[in-house]
Design an enzyme around this catalytic site. Structure first.
Site, PDB file in Angstrom:
ATOM      1  N   GLU A 180       0.887  -0.997   5.168  1.00 53.71           N
ATOM      2  CA  GLU A 180       1.297  -2.301   4.658  1.00 53.71           C
ATOM      3  C   GLU A 180       0.945  -3.420   5.641  1.00 53.71           C
ATOM      4  OE1 GLU A 180       4.835  -2.543   1.500  1.00 53.71           O
ATOM      5  OE2 GLU A 180       5.542  -2.730   3.557  1.00 53.71           O
ATOM      6  N   HIS A 221      -3.654  25.085   5.669  1.00 52.49           N
ATOM      7  CA  HIS A 221      -4.057  25.999   4.599  1.00 52.49           C
ATOM      8  C   HIS A 221      -4.284  25.264   3.279  1.00 52.49           C
ATOM      9  CE1 HIS A 221      -3.377  29.775   6.881  1.00 52.49           C
ATOM     10  NE2 HIS A 221      -2.807  28.884   7.660  1.00 52.49           N
ATOM     11  N   LYS A 263       4.346  -5.517  -9.496  1.00 53.69           N
ATOM     12  CA  LYS A 263       5.651  -6.004  -9.959  1.00 53.69           C
ATOM     13  C   LYS A 263       5.469  -7.003 -11.101  1.00 53.69           C
ATOM     14  CE  LYS A 263       7.812  -5.804  -5.395  1.00 53.69           C
ATOM     15  NZ  LYS A 263       8.381  -6.606  -4.321  1.00 53.69           N
TER      16      LYS A 263
HETATM   17  O1  PA5 Z   1       8.132  -3.571   4.507  1.00 55.33           O
HETATM   18  C1  PA5 Z   1       8.529  -4.182   3.525  1.00 55.33           C
HETATM   19  O2  PA5 Z   1       8.791  -5.393   3.570  1.00 55.33           O
HETATM   20  C2  PA5 Z   1       8.757  -3.481   2.196  1.00 55.33           C
HETATM   21  O3  PA5 Z   1       8.427  -2.151   2.242  1.00 55.33           O
HETATM   22  C3  PA5 Z   1      10.208  -3.589   1.793  1.00 55.33           C
HETATM   23  O4  PA5 Z   1      10.990  -2.971   2.773  1.00 55.33           O
HETATM   24  C4  PA5 Z   1      10.452  -2.954   0.440  1.00 55.33           C
HETATM   25  O5  PA5 Z   1       9.596  -3.517  -0.513  1.00 55.33           O
HETATM   26  C5  PA5 Z   1      11.885  -3.127   0.008  1.00 55.33           C
HETATM   27  O6  PA5 Z   1      12.200  -4.480  -0.077  1.00 55.33           O
HETATM   28  P1  PA5 Z   1      13.693  -4.968  -0.132  1.00 55.33           P
HETATM   29  O7  PA5 Z   1      14.372  -4.546   1.131  1.00 55.33           O
HETATM   30  O8  PA5 Z   1      13.607  -6.439  -0.265  1.00 55.33           O
HETATM   31  O9  PA5 Z   1      14.347  -4.319  -1.332  1.00 55.33           O
END
Ligand code: PA5
Length: 445
Positions: free
Chosen positions: A287, A308, A422
């Site tokens: 990310e 394996h 989303k």
């Molecule tokens: O690293 C990030 O920002 C994301 O992975 C969030 O943690 C994830 O989308 C969850 O978001 P939220 O804590 O707003 O529900």
């Protein structure tokens, strides 16, 4: 303290080419320290370990104790950065079979809100039917659909099963200070709540209450975890010389490997307890760096298991990969291979040896085979699976990720790409406010 060895990358890239990153790493470190780089409103994780107070840890421990005293099961509801850090630490430190044991020293920790599997959620709610359970609802935005949906189910079940008063005691919210539906619910219902600081993004939040509360509920020492991270904060500090700074070396080496055509990094463990550390790491790097059509693809394998299955590909597939092995120096338990009078399996040559000795030879043999097969190899050694080592490892990866993202030239602290699905999902579900998108997406079907 962890150590990093990059010797086995030198047949593929040169030592000099890694050293040549010193100036870039310095610039990245300074940008992080001075808050002058991209995403500089999300640098709260940088000195988090050394700034956590005893009062804060005591507050977390007291809340954890309420859950431990009143629950057989605690559900951590969250997705991405809002659950992977807790799960990584809890699974690394837990007895692998603890949840099957009759006598438990801590509530069983289960996870929800990270999928929309109807069967998963049905089976979870069925399992909880005769259990005294509590919920830690974790969402920074407070609006994540997956988490909100699971929490809606769990809240209702907890209230129905345990009564409103007990539900209030055993539901804890970890969310933004002011914004989002999770904050509104927590305030209206009077739940105990903790704040996720504005300047700490989800995937960098394991050392905030997001990770620390579930870890404390599971019975692990959060002071030691934070101390391990604080020691690593020092070891990876901006004034530590390049050659002695593991985060700097890791960031430089992976960028040089990437430049040389190694587009995929495989995080390898030889200990199944580290599976979720790899999941957490995948999110952290994927990310943070996968944007602007750039970024190393972070993959992970559990060895020997995956030797394996994926072992063949790694040994002889496309040569665009490198491996980073997390090696655990010492096991927490001792188990020797028994001798057998008949020796039908031919394993008496191992009799009397520790199982870990066999595992370590599998590790060394694999490293040599994969390097021979054209796969550069880095090795991170941690002393043992304990709170200090894991705390250190997590911070090491966070710091290296910040540096590495800046070397790559991206903003490592945003995630614009996760919004696309989303928007489509909301349009397809006719969410109010998405009328135009709904029309447009239906026309495409
Ligand atoms: O690293 C990030 O920002 C994301 O992975 C969030 O943690 C994830 O989308 C969850 O978001 P939220 O804590 O707003 O529900």
């Amino acid at each position: 303290m962890i150590s990093l060895n990059i010797e086995k990358t030198f047949g593929f890239i040169s030592k000099e080419s890694v050293s040549a990153y010193e100036a870039q790493v310095k610039a990245a470190q300074e940008a992080l320290e001075n808050g002058t780089g991209k995403g500089n409103d999300f640098l709260g994780w940088l000195h988090l370990p050394s700034s956590i107070t005893k009062e804060h840890l005591d507050d977390l421990k007291a809340t954890a104790q309420v859950l431990r005293d009143n629950c057989e099961v605690v559900i951590v509801a969250g997705i991405g950065g809002s659950y992977l850090g807790a799960r990584a630490v809890i699974e690394a430190l837990s007895n692998s079979f603890t949840w099957l044991q009759d006598k438990k020293s801590a509530p069983v920790i289960l996870y929800a809100g990270h999928n929309i599997g109807e069967d998963y959620l049905y089976e979870l709610t069925e399992y909880l039917k005769d259990k005294k359970f509590g919920v830690i609802n974790i969402s920074k935005s407070g609006t994540t659909t997956e988490t909100a949906l699971a929490f809606r189910l769990l809240k209702k079940q907890c209230e129905d099963q345990r009564g409103k008063d007990m539900a209030k005691k055993v539901i804890v919210a970890i969310t933004d200070a002011k914004k989002g539906a999770a904050r509104v619910t927590a305030d209206n219902e009077g739940y105990k709540s903790f704040i996720i600081p504005d300047n700490v993004g989800g995937r960098f939040s394991v050392l905030t209450p997001v990770g620390l509360l579930p870890i404390a509920v599971a019975g692990f020492d959060i002071e030691k975890l934070v101390a391990g991270a604080a020691a690593m904060e020092k070891a990876c500090g901006k004034d530590v010389p390049f050659a002695e700074n593991p985060a700097a070396i890791y960031a430089a080496t992976r960028n040089e490997l990437y430049k040389s055509g190694k587009k995929i990094e495989i995080l390898v463990n030889f200990n199944p307890k580290l599976h979720y550390v790899s999941e957490w790491w995948k999110q952290l790097y994927g990310e943070s760096e996968g944007k602007e059509n750039k970024g190393i693809f972070p993959a992970a394998v559990d060895f020997s298991t995956d030797l394996h299955s994926m072992g063949q590909w790694i040994q002889e597939g496309e040569r665009t990969i490198y491996e980073t092995v997390i090696s655990v120096e010492k096991t927490n338990h001792k188990l020797e291979v028994p001798s057998d009078a008949q020796n039908l399996d031919g394993l008496n040559f191992l009799a009397g040896k520790r199982v870990d000795e066999v595992n370590k030879m599998a590790e060394l043999g694999t490293q040599l085979a994969h390097v021979d097969g054209g796969v550069p190899n880095m090795r991170i050694v941690i002393p043992a699976l304990n709170e200090e080592s894991i705390g250190g490892l997590l911070y090491f990866f966070e710091k290296a990720c910040g540096i590495s993202g800046y070397i790559l030239g991206v903003n490592p602290f945003n995630q614009p790409g996760v919004e696309a699905y989303k928007k489509n999902m909301f349009a397809l579900l006719n969410k109010p406010g998405y009328e135009e998108e709904s029309k447009a997406i239906r026309a495409r079907l």
